[in-house]
Every structure is written in C-alpha cells, then in structure tokens.
Design a protein around this motif. Structure first.
Motif, PDB file in Angstrom:
ATOM      1  N   LEU A 293     -24.953 -20.562 -33.846  1.00 27.81           N
ATOM      2  CA  LEU A 293     -24.663 -21.594 -34.839  1.00 27.81           C
ATOM      3  C   LEU A 293     -25.579 -21.479 -36.052  1.00 27.81           C
ATOM      4  O   LEU A 293     -25.172 -21.808 -37.175  1.00 27.81           O
ATOM      5  CB  LEU A 293     -24.802 -22.983 -34.211  1.00 27.81           C
ATOM      6  CG  LEU A 293     -23.762 -23.345 -33.151  1.00 27.81           C
ATOM      7  CD1 LEU A 293     -24.019 -24.747 -32.624  1.00 27.81           C
ATOM      8  CD2 LEU A 293     -22.350 -23.249 -33.721  1.00 27.81           C
ATOM      9  N   GLN A 294     -26.814 -21.012 -35.842  1.00 27.59           N
ATOM     10  CA  GLN A 294     -27.695 -20.775 -36.982  1.00 27.59           C
ATOM     11  C   GLN A 294     -27.119 -19.693 -37.875  1.00 27.59           C
ATOM     12  O   GLN A 294     -27.127 -19.800 -39.109  1.00 27.59           O
ATOM     13  CB  GLN A 294     -29.083 -20.358 -36.490  1.00 27.59           C
ATOM     14  CG  GLN A 294     -29.929 -21.489 -35.955  1.00 27.59           C
ATOM     15  CD  GLN A 294     -30.355 -22.447 -37.051  1.00 27.59           C
ATOM     16  OE1 GLN A 294     -30.902 -22.047 -38.076  1.00 27.59           O
ATOM     17  NE2 GLN A 294     -30.101 -23.732 -36.853  1.00 27.59           N
ATOM     18  N   LEU A 295     -26.603 -18.620 -37.252  1.00 24.58           N
ATOM     19  CA  LEU A 295     -25.945 -17.571 -38.028  1.00 24.58           C
ATOM     20  C   LEU A 295     -24.727 -18.122 -38.753  1.00 24.58           C
ATOM     21  O   LEU A 295     -24.498 -17.848 -39.934  1.00 24.58           O
ATOM     22  CB  LEU A 295     -25.528 -16.418 -37.113  1.00 24.58           C
ATOM     23  CG  LEU A 295     -26.627 -15.482 -36.628  1.00 24.58           C
ATOM     24  CD1 LEU A 295     -26.102 -14.571 -35.529  1.00 24.58           C
ATOM     25  CD2 LEU A 295     -27.164 -14.650 -37.782  1.00 24.58           C
ATOM     26  N   GLY A 296     -23.929 -18.918 -38.027  1.00 25.54           N
ATOM     27  CA  GLY A 296     -22.746 -19.505 -38.644  1.00 25.54           C
ATOM     28  C   GLY A 296     -23.098 -20.449 -39.775  1.00 25.54           C
ATOM     29  O   GLY A 296     -22.435 -20.465 -40.816  1.00 25.54           O
ATOM     30  N   ALA A 297     -24.158 -21.254 -39.577  1.00 26.81           N
ATOM     31  CA  ALA A 297     -24.579 -22.179 -40.631  1.00 26.81           C
ATOM     32  C   ALA A 297     -25.065 -21.424 -41.862  1.00 26.81           C
ATOM     33  O   ALA A 297     -24.796 -21.830 -43.002  1.00 26.81           O
ATOM     34  CB  ALA A 297     -25.681 -23.099 -40.105  1.00 26.81           C
ATOM     35  N   ALA A 298     -25.789 -20.325 -41.640  1.00 27.83           N
ATOM     36  CA  ALA A 298     -26.246 -19.514 -42.768  1.00 27.83           C
ATOM     37  C   ALA A 298     -25.057 -18.924 -43.517  1.00 27.83           C
ATOM     38  O   ALA A 298     -25.022 -18.906 -44.759  1.00 27.83           O
ATOM     39  CB  ALA A 298     -27.169 -18.400 -42.278  1.00 27.83           C
ATOM     40  N   SER A 299     -24.052 -18.449 -42.765  1.00 25.78           N
ATOM     41  CA  SER A 299     -22.843 -17.901 -43.401  1.00 25.78           C
ATOM     42  C   SER A 299     -22.085 -18.986 -44.147  1.00 25.78           C
ATOM     43  O   SER A 299     -21.606 -18.767 -45.274  1.00 25.78           O
ATOM     44  CB  SER A 299     -21.939 -17.254 -42.349  1.00 25.78           C
ATOM     45  OG  SER A 299     -22.559 -16.135 -41.760  1.00 25.78           O
ATOM     46  N   LEU A 300     -21.963 -20.169 -43.531  1.00 25.80           N
ATOM     47  CA  LEU A 300     -21.269 -21.272 -44.196  1.00 25.80           C
ATOM     48  C   LEU A 300     -21.999 -21.678 -45.472  1.00 25.80           C
ATOM     49  O   LEU A 300     -21.360 -21.949 -46.500  1.00 25.80           O
ATOM     50  CB  LEU A 300     -21.160 -22.460 -43.246  1.00 25.80           C
ATOM     51  CG  LEU A 300     -20.468 -23.712 -43.809  1.00 25.80           C
ATOM     52  CD1 LEU A 300     -19.055 -23.393 -44.263  1.00 25.80           C
ATOM     53  CD2 LEU A 300     -20.446 -24.833 -42.761  1.00 25.80           C
ATOM     54  N   ALA A 301     -23.316 -21.696 -45.431  1.00 22.69           N
ATOM     55  CA  ALA A 301     -24.097 -22.041 -46.636  1.00 22.69           C
ATOM     56  C   ALA A 301     -23.833 -21.037 -47.753  1.00 22.69           C
ATOM     57  O   ALA A 301     -23.735 -21.413 -48.929  1.00 22.69           O
ATOM     58  CB  ALA A 301     -25.585 -22.092 -46.294  1.00 22.69           C
ATOM     59  N   ARG A 302     -23.703 -19.763 -47.395  1.00 24.51           N
ATOM     60  CA  ARG A 302     -23.429 -18.744 -48.416  1.00 24.51           C
ATOM     61  C   ARG A 302     -22.006 -18.886 -48.958  1.00 24.51           C
ATOM     62  O   ARG A 302     -21.766 -18.705 -50.154  1.00 24.51           O
ATOM     63  CB  ARG A 302     -23.641 -17.354 -47.816  1.00 24.51           C
ATOM     64  CG  ARG A 302     -25.113 -16.998 -47.642  1.00 24.51           C
ATOM     65  CD  ARG A 302     -25.326 -15.785 -46.764  1.00 24.51           C
ATOM     66  NE  ARG A 302     -24.570 -14.624 -47.208  1.00 24.51           N
ATOM     67  CZ  ARG A 302     -24.937 -13.801 -48.190  1.00 24.51           C
ATOM     68  NH1 ARG A 302     -26.074 -14.034 -48.854  1.00 24.51           N
ATOM     69  NH2 ARG A 302     -24.211 -12.757 -48.522  1.00 24.51           N
ATOM     70  N   LEU A 303     -21.052 -19.213 -48.087  1.00 25.31           N
ATOM     71  CA  LEU A 303     -19.674 -19.386 -48.544  1.00 25.31           C
ATOM     72  C   LEU A 303     -19.548 -20.622 -49.434  1.00 25.31           C
ATOM     73  O   LEU A 303     -18.869 -20.584 -50.470  1.00 25.31           O
ATOM     74  CB  LEU A 303     -18.731 -19.499 -47.347  1.00 25.31           C
ATOM     75  CG  LEU A 303     -18.624 -18.263 -46.450  1.00 25.31           C
ATOM     76  CD1 LEU A 303     -17.680 -18.525 -45.289  1.00 25.31           C
ATOM     77  CD2 LEU A 303     -18.152 -17.047 -47.231  1.00 25.31           C
TER      78      LEU A 303
END
Length: 580
Positions: A309-319
């Motif tokens: 989820l940390q990886l996903g949150a980082a990706s979502l923040a970039r998107l």
C-alpha cells in the motif's frame, strides 16, 4: 533545464480516496458487511474447540463430539461462501475504482500544458503511465481488498478474544508497543524512499528515451560512451534508492515477526497461571490462545500488505500530481472579433532571467502568408509556438480578434490557430477514429470530404474495411506519406483559420511529393499561414518575410523588398544561392 511534474501530498491522496469511496457507497458497505460476516463465521471454530476441550476435561460423549465437528464444518462452509462473495464484490469495486483512476489520470494528462510536458520530458510521464499505473492496479485489485479483509478480521477476532475474559487484553496490549514502534519507524521513512525510487525510474526512462530519439545525433557526434555513462549513473542512483527501501524491509519485517509471538506466548503463560489458580477454565485458556493465535495472520497481512500500500500510495501521489500542474491559460469568456492575429511586445523565456524573445511585434493580416526565416537558434520556432498559443508570453500579448490566445479554451483556440510540425502520429484505432479526434461528432460525409481534400480518399476506400480499418500499432501499417495525409485531414476537419507551420517542408516526402504537395496546398487554401522557413525557397512565395535574429524581428517585408534592401535577408538569400 529539465523540470519535474509535481507529486500530490498525503492530504490530497486521502481526499481523493475519500471521493472514490463516496462514489460507490453501496458496493463499499456491501463488501465490508460480507467481510464482517465471514470473519464472524470464522470465530466459531476457536469457541467450539474451547468448549470441546472443556467438555473432554469434564467428561463427554461421542455424540457431543460429532455435533461439534458437524458445527465446525457448517461454519467453515458458511465462512468460505461469504469470503468468496466478499472477495468477488471487492474485486469488482477495485476494478471500477481503477478504471476511474485511469480515466481521471488520462483527463489530467491531456489537460497538461504542452510547454510543461516538453519541459518535464517524456520519461516522467512514461513512468507514471506505465509503472505507477501498474503498481496502483496491483494495490487496488489485490492489496487493498486483502488489507481490508485483514483489518476486519483482526478487529472482530480481538473483540472475540476479549469476550473470553478481561485478562486476554493484557498479553495482547503487551504486543502493541514493539508493533507501533516498528510501524512508526518504517512509515516515517517508507513514503519518501518509494517516491525517490519511482523518481529514479523516471530518470532512467528519460535518459533512454532521449538517447533513442537522438540516436543519429549520438552516433554522428560520438556521444555513445557519454550516453552509456549517463544511463549507468541513473542505474546507480536507482540501485541506491532500491537498496534503501530493501534495508527498510529487512529491518522492519523480522522485528514484526518477533512482535507477533509475544501475545501468543504471554496468553498461554498467563492463561496457564490463571488456570492453576482456578480463576479460568482450561476451555477458556484454549479459546483465548486460539483467538490470539488467529490474530497473528490478519495482523501479519496488515503489516505485510502495508508495504504494497505504501508503493500504491506513492504511485497514486505521482498520478494525482499531474492534476496539480497549474493551467497556463485563464479563460475569460470573451469571443474573438475576427481572425486578426497579433503579437505585441512579446517576451518569453524557458529559464527564468534568460529571455529568448525580446519585445517582438507582429501583425498578421487575415489570409496573409508570412514566412519566418533566420539563423538557427534565433527564436523562430519559439515565436511560432507563441503565435499558436502553445506557450503564454512572459510579458506582452498574443491575440486573435483582440482576445489573448491564453484566454481561449483549448478547443476554441484550435478552431482559430493550429500548429503543424514535422511530427505526425497515427493512433491505435480505425481510420475514422483517427480523424474525428479533431472534431468529435463528424459525420462520414465530413470525414470523406476531409480525406478527399488531401487526396487520400482513394487509398483509404481501397483498404479492406475502408474507414473502419484498424491502423496504428498492431493494426494495418500505413506508409509515412499516408500518415502525413491523415494528419493533414485532421487539420481539415478541425478547420482552423490560421496555421503555423514549423518545418512544414518536412511534410513533403520525396517519394510522394506530388500527392503531398497537393494535400498541403488543400489544407492551406483560404487560410492565414505563418511558415517557419528553414529553407528559403518557401519564403520566396510568401506575402511577407519576417527575419528573426537574436529573439527579435530585424526585418519585415516582401521578398523583393528585403532583397533590394541588402540587409540580413539579402545576405541569407545570396548565401543560399551560393552567391555569398
């Protein structure tokens, strides 16, 4: 100087996730209800086994054991069925949310100012549209549903453990401090680490893309070794970033494994002590130990999936960061009064404090053809892009019909002014879909008329399925001249009044020069044209020629007038004809 697209902060990410949840309340609460029901069904086993142990200690019958085993089987089937439907509903919800995320990202990306995209480079956007979207897809499809299941199961199991007796809270609470300390240590460092890791992938993609796109230049200038070293440096930076996040995981997860054992061991020891003091039954100790043991799996999944989820949150923040790029235009709602194009005291800089255009003035008459010439790097293409509304001027104004180009919505702007470069692209889809991008809702008659105008209707109708033939990557291949004609047909459909042609001569492919000349002539007919002439033969036929030198228009007049004046244009003309 390369700029970086922004990254959304935690507050923006949470707000967006909340908005997604509010869009699907029924599916969200339905999935949660099913997960709770499945977790409750799973709690029956420890209670029944505890009762069985107590019954065995007190003396029981075979029939009683058979009934408990049958009940265990029933609850197991019920839990399996409920879990199946809960996961199914969660997966459906995840797919819908992911689809909306992708659509929002595409909308935000298409709304990016072209100048921002050029400054940021293709590497960052490519990484966000590929790796970040893939990572987020995994998080939404798999990690988030599994994490939700684990949280629900952990809460329900803990409440069930407390129902055995107050004393169960003590060993459970003693396992909390090492878990919280470990989580705080990890979460404090993880987000920045994963964002840095993603940024290094963007840099690798940017360097590789630039190297591939400029392969001929790299080879001609012998820059191969330097480009390899640049990629090596990028990979080294990526290695350091990945090594850091790996260090976080290798410290965090082993510590968590130790923390999981504390409640189970303490429950068994403390419960055993209370049993020896006749304060609890053996069945209660068994039930409590099984419940606490059951807590390990969901808590472990909560912690383990938290990494994903940390990886996903980082990706979502970039998107989501793409949507935070400020717009370069302020729509005023004013309608242009005609098609007169004018630049007034225009100054522009790519880097703050270093103007490349210095107070440029230019009036373009309706229906006039102007050629812009000058030495390489003089500012011709930059001025052309400002006249097409791609960039806003730093100071001064560029207007059409007395309305600033940056005051017009993009759709309206392209009906007035359009930039035509040597670049052309055939998108994946049918020929019709490629053309109606310029004007959605165009009829087949409009599409065929546009193709006929650029002398492309015959070969399109000769395709296996005509306008419905799939072209682009994976579809039917089209030749370079045909791709150029499709691009020109788009322009005919868009029907801008003014065209800014940057390196327009590159549209003319020597293998199909006659057809493409007719195609280009059909597009230019009746329009105002500003041609950035990198070869002077096209300037000869223009109504006026603007000579751009050092970011200024140094000369302006007809070809004959400028040749007679004996200035910069005359020198360029003589040099081009070999008379200098």
């Amino acid at each position: 100087m390369r700029t970086h697209l922004p990254v959304a902060d935690g507050r923006a990410v949470r707000s967006y996730v909340g908005s997604l949840a509010r869009r699907h309340p029924r599916m969200l609460y339905g999935a949660l209800a099913l997960h709770v029901a499945a977790a409750l069904a799973g709690l029956a086993a420890p209670r029944l086994l505890g009762d069985l142990v107590q019954a065995v200690e007190s003396g029981t019958t075979t029939d009683h054991v058979d009934r408990i085993v049958a009940l265990l089987a029933v609850f197991l089937v019920v839990q399996t069925v409920l879990t199946r439907f809960a996961r199914y509903l969660s997966q459906v919800l995840g797919e819908q949310v992911l689809a909306e995320l992708r659509e929002d990202f595409v909308d935000n990306t298409l709304a990016l100012p072209v100048g921002v995209v050029e400054d940021a480079g293709s590497g960052d956007l490519l990484t966000r549209t590929s790796r970040d979207v893939d990572q987020l897809g995994w998080s939404v499809r798999m990690a988030l549903p599994e994490w939700t299941i684990a949280v629900v199961t952990a809460v329900v199991t803990f409440v069930a453990a407390l129902s055995v007796g107050w004393w169960v809270a003590i060993p459970c609470l003693l396992g909390v401090p090492p878990l919280v300390i470990g989580l705080r240590w990890y979460l404090k460092r993880a987000k920045d680490g994963y964002l840095r890791e993603s940024a290094t992938y963007s840099q690798i993609n940017a360097t590789l893309t630039e190297t591939v796109e400029g392969a001929r230049t790299v080879e001609a200038l012998g820059l191969g070794r330097r480009r390899i070293e640049a990629v090596d440096d990028d990979i080294a930076a990526s290695y350091r970033a990945e090594r850091y996040t790996l260090f976080l995981r290798t410290v965090f997860f082993p510590n968590m494994e130790i923390a999981y054992l504390i409640p189970t061991v303490l429950t068994l020891l403390f419960g055993g002590y209370l049993y020896t003091q006749d304060q609890v039954t053996l069945g209660a100790v068994t039930t409590a130990t099984l419940y606490v043991q059951m807590l390990i799996d969901p808590v472990d999944r909560i912690v383990s999936i938290l990494d994903e989820l940390q990886l996903g949150a980082a990706s979502l923040a970039r998107l989501l960061g793409v949507a935070q790029v400020p717009d370069d235009r302020e729509v005023s709602g004013r309608e242009p009064e005609g098609e007169h194009l004018a630049a007034d005291d225009v100054r522009f800089s790519y880097v703050e404090g270093r103007d490349v255009l210095h107070g440029v003035d230019l009036d373009v008459g309706v229906g006039e053809r102007i050629a812009m010439v000058g030495p390489s790097g003089a500012g011709k293409s930059t001025l052309g892009r400002l006249l097409a509304g791609i960039h806003p001027p730093r100071t001064g104004s560029v207007t059409v019909g007395r309305v600033g180009l940056v005051e017009l919505p993009l759709d309206d702007l392209r009906g007035h002014v359009a930039l035509v470069t040597q670049e052309h692209h055939v998108f994946v889809g049918t020929v019709r879909e490629n053309l109606v991008l310029a004007r959605p809702g165009s009829s087949d008659a409009d599409v065929r008329a546009a193709l006929a105008a650029v002398d492309a209707l015959d070969w399109v109708e000769a395709l296996p399925e005509g306008l419905d033939t799939e072209v682009g990557s994976g579809g039917r291949a089209v030749t370079a001249p045909q791709a150029q004609q499709i691009a020109l047909a788009r322009l005919v459909l868009a029907d801008p009044h003014t065209l800014v042609l940057d390196e327009a001569t590159s549209l003319i492919d020597p293998r199909a020069a006659r057809h493409l000349e007719r195609s280009l002539a059909a597009v230019l007919e009746g329009r105002t044209v500003i041609a950035i002439a990198h070869r002077l033969f096209s300037a000869h036929d223009a109504d006026r020629v603007a000579v751009v030198e050092d970011g200024r228009i140094s000369e302006l007049g007809s070809h004959d007038e400028l040749v007679a004046a004996g200035g910069s244009y005359a020198a360029l003309w003589d040099s081009w004809h070999g008379r200098g």
